[in-house]
Scaffold this motif. Structure first.
Motif, PDB file in Angstrom:
ATOM      1  N   LEU A  33       1.105   3.995  -3.089  1.00  9.91           N
ATOM      2  CA  LEU A  33       0.862   5.418  -2.854  1.00  9.91           C
ATOM      3  C   LEU A  33       2.035   6.269  -3.338  1.00  9.91           C
ATOM      4  N   ALA A  35       1.933   6.396  -7.098  1.00 12.58           N
ATOM      5  CA  ALA A  35       0.867   7.297  -7.532  1.00 12.58           C
ATOM      6  C   ALA A  35       1.272   8.757  -7.348  1.00 12.58           C
ATOM      7  N   LEU A  36       1.958   9.066  -6.259  1.00  7.61           N
ATOM      8  CA  LEU A  36       2.414  10.433  -6.017  1.00  7.61           C
ATOM      9  C   LEU A  36       3.420  10.872  -7.082  1.00  7.61           C
ATOM     10  N   ILE A  52       0.820  -1.210   0.000  1.00  7.99           N
ATOM     11  CA  ILE A  52       0.000   0.000   0.000  1.00  7.99           C
ATOM     12  C   ILE A  52       0.858   1.266   0.000  1.00  7.99           C
ATOM     13  N   PRO A  53       1.851   1.420   0.887  1.00  2.00           N
ATOM     14  CA  PRO A  53       2.695   2.622   0.805  1.00  2.00           C
ATOM     15  C   PRO A  53       3.476   2.709  -0.507  1.00  2.00           C
TER      16      PRO A  53
END
Length: 69
Positions: free
Chosen positions: A30, A33-34, A26-27
């Protein structure tokens, strides 16, 4: 006494590895995506070239502009 059978031990191991994978995945997603969003915003929306989008000084300059007093 709590005696675990072999099947319960295997189920417990599978569950713990899934939790660890989920906590790492998950991180990581993220972060991807960032970075992807920043690159798309800078290159596609901003109309700049990809070479300057990957330069550290560009993002430091943008950070300084946003958070300047």
């Amino acid at each position: 006494m709590n005696v675990m059978t072999q099947e319960e031990k295997v189920e417990k191991k599978k569950g713990s590895s899934a939790k660890i994978l989920r906590r790492l995945l998950i991180p990581l997603l993220l972060l991807v995506a960032l970075i992807g969003g920043m690159l798309i915003g800078y290159v596609v929306v901003g109309g700049q070239d990809i070479g300057s989008a990957l330069d550290y000084r560009t993002w430091k300059h943008i950070f300084d502009l946003v958070f300047a007093p």
